[in-house]
Design a protein around this motif. Sequence first.
Motif, PDB file in Angstrom:
ATOM      1  N   MET A  66      45.370  47.590  49.544  1.00 28.67           N
ATOM      2  CA  MET A  66      44.837  48.710  48.784  1.00 28.67           C
ATOM      3  C   MET A  66      45.704  48.951  47.549  1.00 28.67           C
ATOM      4  N   LEU A  67      45.075  48.993  46.381  1.00 27.51           N
ATOM      5  CA  LEU A  67      45.776  49.178  45.115  1.00 27.51           C
ATOM      6  C   LEU A  67      45.333  50.469  44.450  1.00 27.51           C
ATOM      7  N   GLN A  68      46.245  51.076  43.707  1.00 29.94           N
ATOM      8  CA  GLN A  68      45.887  52.170  42.812  1.00 29.94           C
ATOM      9  C   GLN A  68      45.261  51.556  41.558  1.00 29.94           C
ATOM     10  N   HIS A  69      44.415  52.335  40.901  1.00 27.66           N
ATOM     11  CA  HIS A  69      43.689  51.789  39.749  1.00 27.66           C
ATOM     12  C   HIS A  69      43.446  52.880  38.713  1.00 27.66           C
ATOM     13  N   ALA A  70      43.405  52.477  37.447  1.00 26.84           N
ATOM     14  CA  ALA A  70      42.990  53.391  36.372  1.00 26.84           C
ATOM     15  C   ALA A  70      42.278  52.584  35.298  1.00 26.84           C
ATOM     16  N   THR A  71      41.151  53.102  34.839  1.00 28.56           N
ATOM     17  CA  THR A  71      40.495  52.566  33.650  1.00 28.56           C
ATOM     18  C   THR A  71      40.680  53.587  32.541  1.00 28.56           C
ATOM     19  N   VAL A  72      41.305  53.161  31.447  1.00 25.77           N
ATOM     20  CA  VAL A  72      41.603  54.055  30.332  1.00 25.77           C
ATOM     21  C   VAL A  72      40.872  53.556  29.098  1.00 25.77           C
ATOM     22  N   GLU A  73      40.128  54.455  28.467  1.00 28.63           N
ATOM     23  CA  GLU A  73      39.416  54.146  27.232  1.00 28.63           C
ATOM     24  C   GLU A  73      40.284  54.621  26.071  1.00 28.63           C
ATOM     25  N   CYS A  74      40.672  53.713  25.186  1.00 26.92           N
ATOM     26  CA  CYS A  74      41.477  54.040  24.008  1.00 26.92           C
ATOM     27  C   CYS A  74      40.527  54.298  22.845  1.00 26.92           C
ATOM     28  N   LEU A  75      40.629  55.467  22.245  1.00 24.12           N
ATOM     29  CA  LEU A  75      39.656  55.921  21.264  1.00 24.12           C
ATOM     30  C   LEU A  75      40.206  55.876  19.844  1.00 24.12           C
TER      31      LEU A  75
END
Length: 203
Positions: free
Chosen positions: A114-123
């Motif tokens: 199990m992994l931690q995850h983040a999707t970040v949108e750079c604007l």
Amino acid sequence: MSGEAAFRRIADDIRRRIGAREWAPGQALPSRANMAREYHVHEQTVRLAYNELRRDGILDGEKGRHVTVAHPPAMRTLTDVDAEWPYATETTDTRPRRASDDLAERLGVAPSTMLQHATVECLEPGGRSAMLVLSWWRGRRRNHASYAAELGVARLGEEHAHALGLLVDAMAYRVVRTRLDVHGAPVETADLLLPMDRWTIRL
């Protein structure tokens, strides 16, 4: 013709007219009411067409107000894949997930961990998405001492294409960045997805 087909047809025609310089960058388009009369459709259909063109970066302007032809996006050059993004960001997904074989190899863990995850949108300053950063790590996020990076390309699925204002199956640059601790062990890995029409890569 269905409402969806009509607004897409109108959006395509407006793209063509902009390409033919009927309206220049920064110039306002006619109101939705005027365009609805011109295309013989309901104003709502024009609104949908304008929204699609705004999402794709063809038009600028707030909903409900006059829209203008967007200026072409600035070309950026990526030279440091570990640099902080200087403008606004938006985290759109933080759901943990199990490690695929690829992620397990990149992080040195067993598959299905199990992994931690983040999707970040750079604007961009104007609010348009410049790139997506998809990161994975195990446990608590830790500081890193160095990183390794690999450049490739990826075909975008619906979710990522929509976020970047691109067509599904469009190709984008994919930078695989793995952050390492002082002993050279991986502490985090990420995919940076960058539209090819907005970026030059110099690593």
